[in-house]
Design a protein around this motif. Sequence first.
Motif, PDB file in Angstrom:
ATOM      1  N   THR A 164      -4.355   2.639  -2.543  1.00  0.00           N
ATOM      2  CA  THR A 164      -5.229   1.463  -2.434  1.00  0.00           C
ATOM      3  C   THR A 164      -5.666   1.025  -3.828  1.00  0.00           C
ATOM      4  O   THR A 164      -5.752   1.839  -4.757  1.00  0.00           O
TER       5      THR A 164
ATOM      6  N   ASN B 155       0.832  -1.218   0.000  1.00  0.00           N
ATOM      7  CA  ASN B 155       0.000   0.000   0.000  1.00  0.00           C
ATOM      8  C   ASN B 155       0.858   1.256   0.000  1.00  0.00           C
ATOM      9  O   ASN B 155       0.543   2.255   0.663  1.00  0.00           O
ATOM     10  N   SER B 156       1.956   1.195  -0.727  1.00  0.00           N
ATOM     11  CA  SER B 156       2.909   2.312  -0.718  1.00  0.00           C
ATOM     12  C   SER B 156       3.852   2.175  -1.900  1.00  0.00           C
ATOM     13  O   SER B 156       4.412   1.102  -2.134  1.00  0.00           O
TER      14      SER B 156
ATOM     15  N   ARG C 176      -4.978   6.980  -5.489  1.00  0.00           N
ATOM     16  CA  ARG C 176      -3.810   7.622  -4.888  1.00  0.00           C
ATOM     17  C   ARG C 176      -4.235   8.862  -4.109  1.00  0.00           C
ATOM     18  O   ARG C 176      -4.956   9.715  -4.632  1.00  0.00           O
ATOM     19  N   THR C 177      -3.784   8.924  -2.851  1.00  0.00           N
ATOM     20  CA  THR C 177      -3.909  10.156  -2.066  1.00  0.00           C
ATOM     21  C   THR C 177      -2.527  10.464  -1.504  1.00  0.00           C
ATOM     22  O   THR C 177      -1.581   9.690  -1.688  1.00  0.00           O
ATOM     23  N   THR C 178      -2.412  11.594  -0.827  1.00  0.00           N
ATOM     24  CA  THR C 178      -1.105  11.954  -0.247  1.00  0.00           C
ATOM     25  C   THR C 178      -0.726  11.003   0.881  1.00  0.00           C
ATOM     26  O   THR C 178       0.443  10.907   1.230  1.00  0.00           O
ATOM     27  N   ARG C 179      -1.706  10.293   1.438  1.00  0.00           N
ATOM     28  CA  ARG C 179      -1.424   9.433   2.596  1.00  0.00           C
ATOM     29  C   ARG C 179      -1.461   7.940   2.292  1.00  0.00           C
ATOM     30  O   ARG C 179      -0.892   7.141   3.025  1.00  0.00           O
ATOM     31  N   SER C 180      -2.156   7.550   1.229  1.00  0.00           N
ATOM     32  CA  SER C 180      -2.315   6.105   1.013  1.00  0.00           C
ATOM     33  C   SER C 180      -2.434   5.772  -0.467  1.00  0.00           C
ATOM     34  O   SER C 180      -2.735   6.628  -1.298  1.00  0.00           O
TER      35      SER C 180
ATOM     36  N   THR D  16       6.690   3.884  -2.040  1.00  0.00           N
ATOM     37  CA  THR D  16       8.041   3.891  -1.445  1.00  0.00           C
ATOM     38  C   THR D  16       8.439   2.505  -0.961  1.00  0.00           C
ATOM     39  O   THR D  16       9.510   1.990  -1.296  1.00  0.00           O
TER      40      THR D  16
END
Length: 286
Positions: free
Chosen positions: A51, A11-12, A45-49, A14
Motif C-alpha cells: 500500500t 497493490n502488488s 510492504r507486508t507479506t500480504r499487501s 507481481t
Amino acid sequence: MRTFVAVATQNSFTNGAKQVGISTKLASKYVGQLEERLEAQLFHRTTRSVTLTETGAAYFDRCLPLLEQFDELEGLVQETQSELAGRIRITAPTGFGASLLVRALRPFQAAHPKVSIDLNLSDHHVSVIEEGFDLAIRFGELKDSSLVARKLMNMRVVCCASPDYLDQHGFPNEPAALATHNCLLQTVAGNFDNWEFKGLSGVYTVAVSGNFRANSPLAIANMAADGQGIGRVPLYTVQPFLASNQLKLIFEPQEAKVIGLYAVYPPSRHLTARIRLLIDHLAEQF
C-alpha cells in the motif's frame, strides 16, 4: 516511474510487473531505486499487501499527468517518423478477440512491425485504467462514462439451431414457440432469459428457459451446433458454423437486437500515434 504507478494501481509487485511486462524482481529493484533516489518510502510492504505511504500517494498523483505528457511527447515524435514503435495493451472478449479481432490486427502489424500487441482476452468486465490497458474492445452498452468510446460497427444478434435439433424437435414457426424448446442462455447480457423480437406492433420479448447457460457466446454456439438447443448470440460467433452447415439461422425477419462494437480508451489530452492509428485501422476494418 511507470513501474511504480503499475505497482500502486495493482497493490502488488507481481501484478504490477506483469502490467509493464517485466519480472517481479526487476519491478522491486526499480521501485527500490526510485525510493533511494527520492530518499523517501513510497510503499508500506507486508507479506500480504503493498500500500502507498502518504508520500507515495502524493507522488502517485503527480506521476499520472507526467506519464501522460511523456506519452504525448513520444506520440509527437513518432508522428514525424516513418515507423511506429512501442507496445499496445488491448483487452477484448474471448471469442471475438481470438477470431475477428486477431484477423483485423494482422494487416496493422504487417504494416507496423515495430509495434507489439499485448492482447488479453476475457469475458469479464476489465477495468481499463486500473489494469493499465491502452485500449478495450467491447460489445453492447457502455457503463463506464469516464472512458472515451469510438463505435466500430453494429453486430446482429441472431437465433440459431442445428439441423439435427430442428429435425428432432420441430421448427419453431414463431418466437412464441420458444417456450416449448430448450434455449441456451448467454449470461453476459442483462435480462438473458427474455429474448427480444420484432413484430407488427413493435419490439416484444419472449420468456425462454433451458438447461444450459454460459458467459461465453462461443460456448452457446458450440452447444447449439451439437444439437443441444436453440441459442441466441452475436452473428460473428456463429459464422463458421453457418459456413459448415452445422447451424441454421431462425427468425431472421424478427431480429430486433443489434449491439455496437466499440474501441474504448482512457481520456487523455493526446493519444499516442500508434494507438490512434490502430483505432482508425479497426474502424476501417469493421
